[in-house]
Design a protein around this motif. Structure first.
Motif: not given
Length: 340
Positions: A161, A164, A233, A237, A240, A243, A310, A314
């Motif tokens: 997390t 991400v 998760v 990341a 992406l 962020p 996305h 998550v």
């Protein structure tokens, strides 16, 4: 050979024999089906649930070495054979061949031992490789092993997390490396459980009874599920471009923290006294988070702050994380009720 042993229970009266012993008669079919005859020595053990266990052989000793032929094991599966014997709870075992192991086969077996917690190569020759546990499996505390697994799984979750929220693909790749630690810890839990389930308790009782050991195994499986959510998760990341920002970043951070708290509280309820209040708190947290993560019911994030696709991935992983924690909490309640 087919058994003539009846599947229904039978009733027998306990008879007094002298001043210090009792006797109970066995149905003849039961005795003959299990090789019992007059004068045969048997072994009795009390079980935590009130059962008396009768065995025709003495309890196995975990210190005895198992010597297993590997002649019928394909070379590419020797490492699996090592893992299987480890999971079976053997403290000392060896794989041997009537011919010779190749250098590659010996390397595969020794590498397999290196991937398992508390196992090392004791001896290696051309036709035999022996292994031993650094600690006897009977001495391992299964509750502590589950706590170790929780630590690794939640550490993966925090890393994922965080990757991400920071848009850090390098941190996301660390999660994949941590998954090996989860596999090792889960194998250790399985090894501990096998030892508890496979042997009747004798003078040296294990730290938990069989049913509790199986509960811990079920909890460990849920924690493996938490680690899988962390991997999901982390995969987001790595995809992406930017962020999350603003309110989206703050909300995702809160949801991730809350999902981990469900797991933490749930495991605490199973290990630390099995307090029902702790389990109920975990379930309350899980329900509250489920409402927050209900995608059709909640307003969407601003597309300028996070990509909606996305964000949905998550949030689904976080919802599944909390669901795993809720399953552990329900297991904790069952354990507590059974203990009462």
């Amino acid at each position: 050979m087919s058994s003539s042993t009846p599947e229904t229970e039978v009733s027998r009266k306990v008879q007094s024999v002298g001043g210090s012993s009792f006797s109970v008669s066995l149905p003849k079919d039961w005795a003959t089906d299990n090789g019992l005859e007059a004068g045969r020595e048997v072994y009795l053990y009390p079980h935590e649930d009130g059962t008396l266990v009768l065995r025709t052989t003495e309890r196995g000793d975990a210190t005895e070495e198992l010597d297993v032929s590997a002649d019928d094991v394909p070379p590419d599966r020797l490492s699996r054979a090592v893992a299987a014997l480890y999971l079976a709870g053997a403290d000392r075992f060896a794989l041997r061949t009537d011919d010779r192991f190749s250098s590659a086969e010996r390397r595969a077996m020794t590498a397999a031992a290196g991937d398992l917690v508390g196992l090392e190569v004791a001896e290696e020759t051309a036709d035999r490789v022996a292994f031993r546990g650094v600690r006897r499996s009977g001495d391992l505390a299964i509750g502590q092993t589950v706590l170790n697994l929780r630590y690794v799984a939640l550490s993966m979750h925090r890393t994922a997390t965080g990757a991400v929220l920071d848009g850090d693909a390098d941190r996301a790749r660390e999660v994949a490396r941590q998954s090996d630690d989860v596999a090792r810890q889960f194998a250790l839990v399985g090894r501990c459980v096998e030892r508890r389930v496979g042997l009747p308790p004798g003078p040296n009782r294990p730290d938990v009874d069989r049913r509790t050991a199986l509960d811990y195994f079920a909890i460990a499986r849920e924690l493996v599920g938490v680690a899988s959510c962390a991997e999901r998760v982390a995969a987001v990341a790595r995809e992406l471009d930017d962020p999350p920002t603003g309110a989206a970043a703050s909300a995702l951070s809160d949801y991730a923290r809350d999902s981990r708290r469900v797991v933490e509280r749930a495991v605490e309820a199973t290990i630390n006294g099995r307090a029902p209040e702790t389990a109920y708190d975990a379930l309350d947290r899980r329900e509250a988070l489920a409402d927050d993560l209900d995608l059709p019911a909640r307003p969407p994030f601003d597309a300028d702050e996070v990509d909606p696709y996305h964000a949905a991935l998550v949030m689904d992983a976080l919802d599944r994380t909390a669901e795993h924690g809720g399953n552990v909490a329900e297991r904790a309640l069952k354990m507590g009720l059974r203990a009462d």
